[in-house]
Design an enzyme around this catalytic site. Structure first.
Site, PDB file in Angstrom:
ATOM      1  NE  ARG A   1     -10.796  -9.368  -4.075  1.00 25.37           N
ATOM      2  CZ  ARG A   1     -10.910  -8.068  -5.032  1.00 25.37           C
ATOM      3  NH1 ARG A   1     -10.975  -8.497  -6.477  1.00 25.37           N
ATOM      4  NH2 ARG A   1     -11.265  -7.059  -4.535  1.00 25.37           N
TER       5      ARG A   1
ATOM      6  CE  LYS B   1      -3.903  -1.948   2.752  1.00 21.47           C
ATOM      7  NZ  LYS B   1      -4.986  -1.980   1.434  1.00 21.47           N
TER       8      LYS B   1
END
Length: 503
Positions: free
Chosen positions: A351, A277
């Site tokens: 996910r 990130k």
């Protein structure tokens, strides 16, 4: 923890540090209108409480709070008037969410007080529950890591005008206490720094609670995950020095006719992995386990409430780090379901862990599965910080989940699963990729998860990336930091299932 009590005393006659009254925006004039519950306090003001508040600039707007000295005839030294927003239409009561927010605003303002009398509308059990949970959630503070904790939370919130001997009123207060306790349990977990809340310590916390509340718990450690073929959870966690876990925690009722599975994303810290990130996006990533915290708290709440439904929570716990063993973009993972997934972005990790947990939960063939996750920044861009998105493989169930969330005061919005987007995460190497086109990323994440739901099982997905962690100031009953988003919705879904009006 703030105590919640019910009192038959008139608000003016109750000994307390403050008495809280509600004021609404009057429909016919600009000044505030007193809400039911304030009658005895108004009498002590000679019937001029509303006029006094108007002189001080109060309007009854939501979130507004005015403190004034109490006159003779009121045992409490201070009167706290809190805004409820627009006055209800004739014949209608105040909106429960307005009561929750008003009670929360007052409870925060009364930090340091030992006892406050809440003279807000409480003529019905539903109103008692709303005022109670608002006060208890508003009083919440997280101070575990602070030497100077400042003022203590409000010690006792006494709801006046209620009927403590009436079973319905007593049950409403007990529900409020249970729900607030469990929302605050989730908040505590979210606020705990990631050096202390790891997959292993999170699993240990679940085991401790399971022992306390008579729940069944099973934990898959790294060896069991390898043996079981949980490639998604292992792939996300393999870059961290702290190994991942899959936790199953179950509440069963002998009277249950239906079963629910709640599945929570539990990334205890998300660096993004190799797809690191950028600066400015790491500081709050301890909150990436908010879904697992909500699921855990909801199972405990269902047990404490004794709901006649079987509720199983699945917590997919991992730390997403860029260590030497981390999954690389381009790697292919073999999931628990047998599907292979090409990892194009290691920051799309939620996910992957959810996919394994959803496939495992599907094996028990529950009547419905609901997963909860801080899944995508795309959902925040679509809906803002204050509401979560709802996707489902059944339109009627999505509608029911949305209605349930709104009734509990959890802002949300139904979102589609456009089949046209499915082909965008086709992979030339594996069965599917973990990324599709950039636009509509929240919907693509939902479509990805749908691939791992067992055939014929009703499923909904709650993307709570927006409301799970409040980086702004406290407002109403919502604190700064972890909010406990989705706990109340999950418990309400369990309650509705137990009552036979959901599935």
């Amino acid at each position: 923890m703030t105590a919640l009590t019910l009192s038959t005393s008139a608000a003016a006659a109750l000994r307390a540090d403050a008495v809280v009254v509600g004021v609404s925006k009057a429909a016919a004039k600009g000044g505030p209108a007193l809400a039911p519950g304030a009658e005895s306090v108004d009498a002590a003001f000679g019937g001029k409480l509303a006029a006094t508040l108007e002189t001080l600039g109060a309007s009854g707007a939501e979130g507004e709070l005015t403190k004034i000295p109490a006159p003779d005839g009121v045992k409490a030294p201070v009167v706290v008037a809190v805004g409820l927003g627009e006055s209800p239409a004739d014949g209608e009561g105040h909106d429960p969410e307005a009561l929750r927010k008003a009670a929360g605003t007052a409870a925060r303002a009364l930090a340091g007080a030992k006892k406050a009398a809440f003279a807000l509308p409480a003529a019905e059990p539903a109103q008692v529950e709303a005022v109670g949970i608002g006060a208890l959630l508003g009083a919440y503070r997280f101070t575990a890591y602070q030497a100077d904790t400042g003022k203590a939370p409000l010690g006792e919130a006494a709801i006046v005008g209620a009927k403590p001997r009436d079973k319905a009123f007593k049950a409403a207060a007990e529900r409020a206490t249970t729900l607030a306790d469990e929302v605050n349990r989730a908040r505590d977990l979210v606020n705990t720094p990631p050096n202390d809340l790891t997959p292993t310590s999170f699993a240990a916390a679940v085991q401790a609670a399971a022992k306390e509340f008579g729940l069944k718990v099973e934990v898959w450690d790294e060896k069991a995950l390898v043996k079981g073929g949980f490639g998604g959870i292992l792939g996300v966690g393999q870059g961290s020095a702290t190994p991942p876990r899959l936790v199953k925690v179950a509440y069963t009722s002998s009277k249950a006719e239906k079963s629910l599975a709640f599945v929570g994303k539990g990334i205890t810290y998300d660096s993004g992995g190799i797809s690191l990130k950028p600066p400015g996006h790491n500081e709050t990533m301890k909150c990436d386990m908010s879904g697992a915290a909500a699921v855990f708290a909801a199972v405990v709440a269902s047990a404490k409430l004794g709901l006649d439904v079987n509720v199983t929570g699945w917590l997919a716990l991992a730390e997403n780090m860029p260590g030497g063993g981390a999954t690389r973009p381009g790697d292919v993972l073999r999931m628990y379901s047998g599907k292979t997934v090409e990892v194009l972005n290691t920051d799309a990790e939620g996910r992957l862990v959810l996919a394994d947990a959803l496939a495992k939960a599907s094996e028990e063939n529950p009547d419905a599965i609901v997963d909860v996750a801080t899944l995508t920044g795309a959902m925040v861009l679509a809906l803002g910080d204050g509401r979560f998105g709802i996707m489902a493989n059944d339109d009627d169930f999505r509608t029911a989940v949305h209605a349930t969330a709104l009734a509990e005061g959890e802002d949300s919005w139904p979102m589609p699963l456009p089949q046209a987007l499915r082909k965008t995460f086709d992979s030339p190497t594996a069965d599917i990729a973990n990324m599709g086109v950039r636009m509509g990323g929240g919907l693509i994440a939902g479509l990805f998860l749908r691939e791992f739901i067992g055939e014929g099982i009703t499923w909904a997905h709650l993307d709570i990336a927006g409301p799970a962690f409040n980086e702004g100031g406290a407002a109403g009953y919502t604190p700064k930091g972890g909010t406990g988003s989705a706990v109340r919705t999950l418990v309400a879904l369990a309650r509705r299932t137990a009552d036979g009006d959901l599935l």
